[in-house]
Design an enzyme around this catalytic site. Structure first.
Site, PDB file in Angstrom:
ATOM      1  N   ARG A  32      -7.419  -0.424   1.426  1.00 44.75           N
ATOM      2  CA  ARG A  32      -7.940  -1.707   0.951  1.00 44.75           C
ATOM      3  C   ARG A  32      -8.364  -1.630  -0.515  1.00 44.75           C
ATOM      4  NH1 ARG A  32     -12.494  -1.442   5.497  1.00 44.75           N
ATOM      5  NH2 ARG A  32     -10.671  -0.490   6.468  1.00 44.75           N
ATOM      6  N   LYS A  79       0.851  -1.191   0.000  1.00 47.97           N
ATOM      7  CA  LYS A  79       0.000   0.000   0.000  1.00 47.97           C
ATOM      8  C   LYS A  79       0.888   1.242   0.000  1.00 47.97           C
ATOM      9  CE  LYS A  79      -3.046   2.704   3.054  1.00 47.97           C
ATOM     10  NZ  LYS A  79      -3.693   2.766   4.394  1.00 47.97           N
ATOM     11  N   GLU A 120      -9.359   3.704   2.273  1.00 51.00           N
ATOM     12  CA  GLU A 120      -8.862   3.707   0.898  1.00 51.00           C
ATOM     13  C   GLU A 120      -7.752   2.694   0.640  1.00 51.00           C
ATOM     14  OE1 GLU A 120      -5.617   5.128   2.861  1.00 51.00           O
ATOM     15  OE2 GLU A 120      -7.685   5.773   3.199  1.00 51.00           O
ATOM     16  N   ASP A 167     -12.285   7.249   3.529  1.00 46.96           N
ATOM     17  CA  ASP A 167     -11.102   7.140   4.390  1.00 46.96           C
ATOM     18  C   ASP A 167     -10.723   5.681   4.637  1.00 46.96           C
ATOM     19  OD1 ASP A 167      -8.970   8.063   5.853  1.00 46.96           O
ATOM     20  OD2 ASP A 167     -10.114   8.340   7.709  1.00 46.96           O
ATOM     21  N   ASP A 202       1.442   6.790   5.358  1.00 45.69           N
ATOM     22  CA  ASP A 202       0.525   5.790   4.819  1.00 45.69           C
ATOM     23  C   ASP A 202       1.096   5.030   3.620  1.00 45.69           C
ATOM     24  OD1 ASP A 202      -1.811   4.612   5.575  1.00 45.69           O
ATOM     25  OD2 ASP A 202      -3.135   5.928   4.442  1.00 45.69           O
ATOM     26  N   LYS A 252     -10.361  13.564   7.354  1.00 43.88           N
ATOM     27  CA  LYS A 252      -9.855  13.449   8.721  1.00 43.88           C
ATOM     28  C   LYS A 252      -9.871  14.821   9.391  1.00 43.88           C
ATOM     29  CE  LYS A 252      -6.597   9.725   7.498  1.00 43.88           C
ATOM     30  NZ  LYS A 252      -7.151   8.628   8.301  1.00 43.88           N
TER      31      LYS A 252
END
Length: 531
Positions: A351, A265, A349, A347, A288, A277
């Site tokens: 996956r 990811k 995202e 949010d 992330d 957020k």
């Protein structure tokens, strides 16, 4: 900035010129004759002073991750004892305590003086110890002012235990250096903010690693994602200035009989999209991309050290931005798997991009083993804590192997329940094949998130699927850890041409009693990726 050098012998050094740290479990340090350490302590520290300092190291009777330290000579030399307790879900190398010992002594001194660290340990703990030290020395900094010179940090090993008195070999030192380079690359990319690490720059790093190992990446970016059917990746990143992308590095050696895909990811920034957020939870979302960064670092290290099977690194890159083109809640996207997804939370995202990535690994790469790694859920830190990644897999033998590899590498993992029959119904949708976020947030959120990814690989996938949620261990304080690089190197050590890595399985047969339930990774002779 520091250059790490893993040495094959205890170097000659004077604490007046290079700051020195002797570190290990106290019983191990006491086993070592002072003559073996005199090269880094003399003439400033004599044997009597050293023994008094070691004897002064004390620990609480309550299990703790704290180390004990004592200065030996001004700010030029220290000795540190690692905690006596390493319980069954910790690594016997005490890697987190080792990192603290380095930070609380050498880190506290600071400056640009060269340093030398002498690790006293059993040889089976050398790789985890080497990796732990690499995590202490980050590469990224945007501080202004006079540029400090690059200091050299030399890491020496003194081994204890029967048959472990031989020094580190050149090949073993090379593997440690490769691992350290991969760890620090991953941490650097995670530490770098999105204005300096957007998708195009991330792709530059992918190309650079490809150049280093003589592999040209396949890159599908922007509108081409739509043409190829990657609705998940495109849907997440289409509002950003820098286009989303799918990138693949493929190592395909002659004689390979198995195909492994590592899928990362790579959300370079996560605003949450239109499900935005708040001001407390958005800072730090540069991290992330931690899964993709770790896979890039691990791929570089694994291929550099020789990997006997087909290995593909798949990077699912996007910035989850807010803008006129952003995906809306209620939108429906068609994924590379052919499945449709109703978006009820923009949010959730990670996956979405990984769903496309694992489907590609199955359909195009024909992978026998698929590993996806992601900073996927905040619930992971609640489920398995700050130090252990959450592990979800369809294969019980590989679940055990992952736990073993976590202890061997210092990148700890702990299993999440794998029960699609209990949890996948959380994604039920009236208008699409599934929603992307759960109905009940109190029902094993981290397992559910992993199962969403699994559904795009297919619950009928005949091979092995391993999902690693690394949201919490990817950073400590305000710094990235490079989590995942050492874990992947150990997990797939049986495919490595490195004697140090391939020997981990046999060496860990002689374990501490706390690790009696550990076992080496499944043999590479097994078929269809099944352990």
């Amino acid at each position: 900035m520091a250059e790490l050098v893993y040495s094959t012998a205890v170097s000659k050094s004077d604490p007046l010129d290079r700051t020195c740290l002797i570190v290990g479990q106290v019983p191990h340090v006491k086993q070592i004759k002072f003559e073996r350490l005199a090269n880094v302590l003399s003439p400033r520290v004599d044997e009597e002073t050293f023994q008094i300092a070691v004897d002064s190291l004390r620990f609480s009777s309550i299990p703790s991750n704290a180390c004990a330290t004592c200065p030996l000579w001004l700010n030029g030399a220290f000795v540190a004892g690692l905690p006596p307790y390493a319980t069954r879900h910790n690594s016997d190398a005490r890697p987190h305590a080792l990192a603290r010992a380095v930070q609380s002594t050498l880190g506290a001194v600071g400056g640009d003086r060269d340093e030398i660290i002498v690790v006293v340990c059993e040889k089976r703990n050398a790789f985890a110890s080497a990796s732990a030290i690499a995590r202490v020395y980050p590469k990224y900094s945007a501080k202004s002012g006079k540029q400090k010179k690059t200091k050299t940090v030399t890491i020496d090993f003194v081994f204890v235990g029967e048959g472990d008195d031989a020094p580190l070999s050149e090949d073993e030192a090379k593997v440690m250096s490769s691992a350290a380079e991969g760890i620090r690359l991953a941490a650097q990319m995670v530490d770098t903010p999105c204005n300096l690490m957007h998708t195009d720059i991330f792709l530059d790093h992918v190309r650079a690693v490809g150049d280093k190992v003589h592999i040209k990446p396949v890159i599908i970016q922007g509108e081409d994602l739509v043409k190829h059917g990657f609705g998940g990746i495109y849907g997440v990143g289409k509002a950003a200035v820098h286009a989303p992308a799918l990138a693949i590095l493929s190592h395909t050696p002659k004689g390979a009989t198995k195909t492994i895909a590592w899928v990362g990811k790579g959300i370079v920034y996560d605003t949450g999209g239109l499900s935005i957020k708040d001001k407390l939870h958005m800072p730090g979302m540069k991290r992330d991309c931690g899964g993709a960064a770790a896979i890039l670092g691990a791929f570089q290290a694994a291929v550099t050290e020789g990997f006997s099977e087909n290995l593909h690194a798949v990077f699912c890159l996007a910035e989850n931005a807010v803008g006129p083109e952003a995906t809306r809640p209620d939108d429906i996207h068609t994924f590379y798997s052919g499945k449709t997804v109703e978006i009820n939370n923009t949010d959730a995202e990670g996956r979405l991009v990984l769903g496309d990535g694992v489907a590609y690994a199955r359909k195009d790469l024909k992978a026998d083993i698929v590993v996806d790694m992601a900073t996927l859920t905040g619930a992971q830190g609640i489920s398995t804590g700050r130090y252990h990644a959450g592990l979800l897999t369809n294969d019980g033998d590989w679940e055990t192997a992952c736990q073993y590899a976590g202890r061997a590498s210092g990148d700890l993992v702990f299993p999440l329940p794998y029960t699609p029959e209990f949890h996948f119904a959380e994604f039920n949708s009236s208008v699409a094949d599934m929603k992307n976020s759960v109905a009940n947030r109190s029902n094993a959120q981290s397992s559910c998130a992993g199962l969403f990814i699994n559904s795009h690989l297919g619950f009928d996938f005949p091979g092995t699927w391993i999902h690693l949620d690394i949201a919490a261990p990817v950073y400590t304080g305000e710094r990235a850890t490079g989590y995942g690089v050492a874990l992947l190197m150990c997990l797939f050590s049986s495919y490595s041409k490195s004697a140090l890595l391939s020997g981990l399985a046999s060496s860990f047969q002689k374990k501490s009693p706390a690790d009696d339930d550990a076992k080496p990774p499944p043999s590479k002779k097994r078929r269809s990726g099944k352990a």
